[in-house]
Design an enzyme around this catalytic site. Sequence first.
Site, PDB file in Angstrom:
ATOM      1  N   ARG A  65     -42.836 -43.905  23.248  1.00 22.89           N
ATOM      2  CA  ARG A  65     -44.035 -43.116  22.931  1.00 22.89           C
ATOM      3  C   ARG A  65     -44.830 -43.683  21.758  1.00 22.89           C
ATOM      4  O   ARG A  65     -46.050 -43.705  21.801  1.00 22.89           O
ATOM      5  CB  ARG A  65     -43.625 -41.687  22.583  1.00 22.89           C
ATOM      6  CG  ARG A  65     -42.938 -40.947  23.707  1.00 22.89           C
ATOM      7  CD  ARG A  65     -42.722 -39.490  23.302  1.00 22.89           C
ATOM      8  NE  ARG A  65     -42.046 -38.767  24.349  1.00 22.89           N
ATOM      9  CZ  ARG A  65     -40.732 -38.536  24.365  1.00 22.89           C
ATOM     10  NH1 ARG A  65     -39.972 -38.988  23.380  1.00 22.89           N
ATOM     11  NH2 ARG A  65     -40.181 -37.853  25.348  1.00 22.89           N
ATOM     12  N   LYS A 172     -25.255 -42.424  30.372  1.00 21.63           N
ATOM     13  CA  LYS A 172     -24.661 -41.095  30.362  1.00 21.63           C
ATOM     14  C   LYS A 172     -25.402 -40.219  29.343  1.00 21.63           C
ATOM     15  O   LYS A 172     -26.050 -40.767  28.441  1.00 21.63           O
ATOM     16  CB  LYS A 172     -23.184 -41.193  30.041  1.00 21.63           C
ATOM     17  CG  LYS A 172     -22.918 -41.615  28.587  1.00 21.63           C
ATOM     18  CD  LYS A 172     -21.603 -41.136  28.090  1.00 21.63           C
ATOM     19  CE  LYS A 172     -21.578 -41.244  26.585  1.00 21.63           C
ATOM     20  NZ  LYS A 172     -20.523 -40.602  25.907  1.00 21.63           N
ATOM     21  N   HIS A 202     -20.049 -47.884  29.317  1.00 24.57           N
ATOM     22  CA  HIS A 202     -19.769 -49.114  28.567  1.00 24.57           C
ATOM     23  C   HIS A 202     -18.273 -49.359  28.389  1.00 24.57           C
ATOM     24  O   HIS A 202     -17.858 -50.479  28.143  1.00 24.57           O
ATOM     25  CB  HIS A 202     -20.498 -49.109  27.215  1.00 24.57           C
ATOM     26  CG  HIS A 202     -19.947 -48.144  26.215  1.00 24.57           C
ATOM     27  ND1 HIS A 202     -20.379 -46.862  26.121  1.00 24.57           N
ATOM     28  CD2 HIS A 202     -18.980 -48.291  25.297  1.00 24.57           C
ATOM     29  CE1 HIS A 202     -19.705 -46.252  25.167  1.00 24.57           C
ATOM     30  NE2 HIS A 202     -18.848 -47.095  24.650  1.00 24.57           N
ATOM     31  N   LYS A 206     -15.466 -53.303  28.677  1.00 26.16           N
ATOM     32  CA  LYS A 206     -14.519 -53.841  27.682  1.00 26.16           C
ATOM     33  C   LYS A 206     -13.439 -54.659  28.371  1.00 26.16           C
ATOM     34  O   LYS A 206     -13.008 -54.335  29.470  1.00 26.16           O
ATOM     35  CB  LYS A 206     -13.890 -52.693  26.885  1.00 26.16           C
ATOM     36  CG  LYS A 206     -14.903 -51.983  25.991  1.00 26.16           C
ATOM     37  CD  LYS A 206     -14.262 -50.862  25.226  1.00 26.16           C
ATOM     38  CE  LYS A 206     -15.287 -50.138  24.374  1.00 26.16           C
ATOM     39  NZ  LYS A 206     -15.825 -50.955  23.285  1.00 26.16           N
ATOM     40  N   GLU A 240     -11.461 -41.007  17.208  1.00 25.93           N
ATOM     41  CA  GLU A 240     -12.424 -41.637  16.296  1.00 25.93           C
ATOM     42  C   GLU A 240     -12.524 -40.832  15.010  1.00 25.93           C
ATOM     43  O   GLU A 240     -12.487 -39.610  15.042  1.00 25.93           O
ATOM     44  CB  GLU A 240     -13.789 -41.825  16.952  1.00 25.93           C
ATOM     45  CG  GLU A 240     -14.448 -40.562  17.417  1.00 25.93           C
ATOM     46  CD  GLU A 240     -15.824 -40.844  18.002  1.00 25.93           C
ATOM     47  OE1 GLU A 240     -16.413 -41.873  17.667  1.00 25.93           O
ATOM     48  OE2 GLU A 240     -16.308 -40.007  18.766  1.00 25.93           O
ATOM     49  N   ASP A 259     -18.614 -35.365  26.959  1.00 26.34           N
ATOM     50  CA  ASP A 259     -19.051 -36.601  26.305  1.00 26.34           C
ATOM     51  C   ASP A 259     -18.122 -37.775  26.620  1.00 26.34           C
ATOM     52  O   ASP A 259     -18.573 -38.907  26.781  1.00 26.34           O
ATOM     53  CB  ASP A 259     -19.097 -36.380  24.787  1.00 26.34           C
ATOM     54  CG  ASP A 259     -19.727 -37.547  24.046  1.00 26.34           C
ATOM     55  OD1 ASP A 259     -20.774 -38.037  24.520  1.00 26.34           O
ATOM     56  OD2 ASP A 259     -19.178 -37.967  23.023  1.00 26.34           O
ATOM     57  N   HIS A 264     -15.976 -41.870  30.598  1.00 24.69           N
ATOM     58  CA  HIS A 264     -15.134 -42.984  30.150  1.00 24.69           C
ATOM     59  C   HIS A 264     -13.664 -42.834  30.559  1.00 24.69           C
ATOM     60  O   HIS A 264     -13.084 -43.714  31.186  1.00 24.69           O
ATOM     61  CB  HIS A 264     -15.165 -43.102  28.622  1.00 24.69           C
ATOM     62  CG  HIS A 264     -16.530 -43.203  28.039  1.00 24.69           C
ATOM     63  ND1 HIS A 264     -17.531 -43.930  28.632  1.00 24.69           N
ATOM     64  CD2 HIS A 264     -17.063 -42.683  26.903  1.00 24.69           C
ATOM     65  CE1 HIS A 264     -18.615 -43.838  27.880  1.00 24.69           C
ATOM     66  NE2 HIS A 264     -18.361 -43.096  26.826  1.00 24.69           N
ATOM     67  N   LYS A 364     -12.779 -36.078  17.682  1.00 23.45           N
ATOM     68  CA  LYS A 364     -13.516 -36.624  16.537  1.00 23.45           C
ATOM     69  C   LYS A 364     -12.784 -36.252  15.253  1.00 23.45           C
ATOM     70  O   LYS A 364     -11.975 -35.334  15.244  1.00 23.45           O
ATOM     71  CB  LYS A 364     -14.929 -36.056  16.511  1.00 23.45           C
ATOM     72  CG  LYS A 364     -15.809 -36.616  17.610  1.00 23.45           C
ATOM     73  CD  LYS A 364     -17.241 -36.192  17.436  1.00 23.45           C
ATOM     74  CE  LYS A 364     -18.148 -36.968  18.366  1.00 23.45           C
ATOM     75  NZ  LYS A 364     -18.236 -38.394  18.029  1.00 23.45           N
TER      76      LYS A 364
END
Lengths: 514, 348
Positions: A65, A172, A202, A206, A240, A259, A264, A364
């Site tokens: 934009r 995603k 992604h 790997k 993570e 998520d 994944h 997380k």
Amino acid sequence: MNSTPSQPPNPLKEGLSSRPLPRPCNIVIFGASGDLTYRKLIPALYNIEADGDLPATTHVTGFARRPKSDESFQHELGDALSKFSRSGRSEEIWKDFSSRVHYHASEFSNAEGYRTLAARLDALDKESGTAGNRLFYLSVGPSEFEGILTQLGDAGLNKTSDGAWARVIVEKPFGRDRHTAHDLNEKVSKVFAEKDTYRIDHYLGKETAQNIMVLRFANSIFEPLWNHRYIDHIQITAAEPMGVEARGPYYESSGALRDMVQNHLTQILCLLTMEPPADLSADSVRDEKLKVVRALRKMTPEQVACNVVRAQYAAGVVDGTDVLGYKSEERVSPQSETETYVAYRTYIDNWRWDGVPIYVRVGKRMPKHGTEIAIYFKETPGVLFNAQHAGLGPNVLVFRIQPDEGLSLLIQSKRPGAQLAIEPVKMDFHYKTSFGKPSPEAYERLLLDAMSGDATLFARRDEVDAAWTFIDCIEQAWHNQPNPPPMASYPAGSWGPKEADDLLASDGRVWRRL
Amino acid sequence: MPLDETPFGLPVAFDHISSQLKALWDSDSERTRASRLNFVLYCQGSDSLKANTELISRFVRSHACRAILLGDCPSAGPSKVSAWIQAHCHLTKAGAKEICSEQITILGEGLSEDGVANALMSNLDYDLPLNVWWQAPFPKLPTSPIWARVDRLIFDSLSWVDPSEELHRLDLIKAKSNPQMTVADINWTRTMALRQAVAQCFDMPQLLAEIPRLNRLEVRHSPDSRITALLLVCWFAAQLGWMLEHTSEGEISFRDSKGATVIVTLLHSPNDSVSGVTVRSPDSSLTLERTRGSSLFLAAIKTPAGTSETHFPGGNLETTALLCEELTPGLRHRVYQKAAAILELLLP
């Protein structure tokens, strides 16, 4: 492989590479001012160019934009490249590459913006001979998908001349449940054929993820053991230390299950447990993955309460620093019911995996960063050494997806000495140790595949649909039932809530320490 | 135990190599030994042992291996073998671990062919693939049992004094060897970046359409790189189906699949190796040129639609880089076999 030749084959390319080679094309990135473009997509394309694999006539156009000139876009990308490119930045290569990077400012809903984009791409085709091949990358939130796809269709950008192709890569999340994913799929399929739709994950780019298939099907010793007769259970962990950072609003509408698990971890689970495909074509591999997702045991609300733990992180300490709890994060509701951690036990109801529990946890604000799969083999019969030494551990095969990609195998061994003492020892394979050459970034591999027409590492529509069917059972038990299972809590910097430990303890097992 | 007492490491008795290597690793628990292949480097004489040791120390950074460097010295006296061991260690990218490969250096004086084979085979790491870089003329008659064990035979045709004879001897070795043995010519890899750049340029539809009409090829090379230039010419011929018609010192002519003549000219250039190539049809041309000191090729493309310029990676001509590239699995050796068959026809 799903390669669609857009021109006669180039005889000079025969034998130069062991993989399908990308075709020259125009790449258009929607959402070009976003982080993904600067951190991943442009560095990936630049590194492909630096490796000599990007066809010299390939152009990249950023669509977003904000008004911006080609030059200022190139300048910004150049700055980011210095930070995020794995191979650094060579001025000569960047000069060449950036001269083929353009910027197209338009609202996503502005039809005129797409008409001028079409004219620009036609001009680039004529100038550089890209033969009308186009790759559209939707690096935008799902709410923008429909508008962009409709406009692409209305502007005729999905249509190609003889032999050329137009493909779309979709990031995603692909929907937020089966219903919305179905709607999105319908919208995409009105504009792009399924064979031209690349749903990117992604994780599948790997090395270790790709090595799962190689390990299973290029070695003869594992496959005979790869079933319920020899495998006790499987643990998959994705941890993570990061919190939601600036992604509060996105995360609030998503949560750990949507998520990470729907895409994944389900994809990884499929590669790990699928039957051998008939061949290595995209559809043969994806047919086998689909059978696994369809065989995942669907849970009733009562089963969700027994088999799934959801939790949010509370304030705690990560990497020596005090961090906020989830509900205190920026742009997160103080009454949030979004999970930042999920652990569950599932089963694949087919012949091979009958009765083998699969434990998955993702969270997380964990103590460390790591994604791995651990295959626990059954213990030896309770005679001989297992009779004398209570608690001889099982053999464990571990795939480390990230970081420090590699494999390890835990085996029992006699400790030297006159006494019969048995101890576990670990055989370890590290990619970095054995192969000094750094692995390409996942996005490099996946972009090359999309340009080459190889969809093996991309999710097909029916896979996505089946994965949502599994996830929806859990989401509905959490959000659409009168007495949903409670939201547990864990201090930031810990390995998750006690309830998750109890889930495994009820089966006499414990989570692996990473 | 110190790791480096001489340029080749620690002198050891030949029959104690294994035990001394074990002692070397046992004495140092901070280092990780890694090995995924056997890399044998065979040379004649002792002059190049030091330079080859330096090459191995660079090579093992990307290919953890057991390296065996064998210097074979002809001698009229009784046979004698000297040996040394050493470790080449480097930190991983993260700096957390020190990864080591081991090198065994053997200097054999007056060894028979069987003696050389024994010296090598008794020191191979079990079960790992055997890669041999033969830095010497191939034997006239390959009777050594080692040839049946080699998985990858590496050589550099640039160093050949009599290329025609070496190709003949290579055929004899191939007849004796494991049928799965891969033949890897470092000199072929020198042309790889140029071949890739040429192939990429011909992705352009206007140039691709010109392939049946190509009628001239010029290759610019340094005076000592004629064999490299010929390999590149042979690649064009093999890929485009050109048949040899005539050859002379400065010019070669082929017939393409339609019977038209393609003239090939080899031109000397002051730059390293093969530095440039021009391929032409009546209406179009492609010129790729590497200027001295640059890591890139500049491609100039002229077609009736216009002209354009672009850069391509020039590849790394440093020996270690070429060797590493050679050890990457791929399909390129099939094309090499086709090109080498044409090369045999071109050589006097």
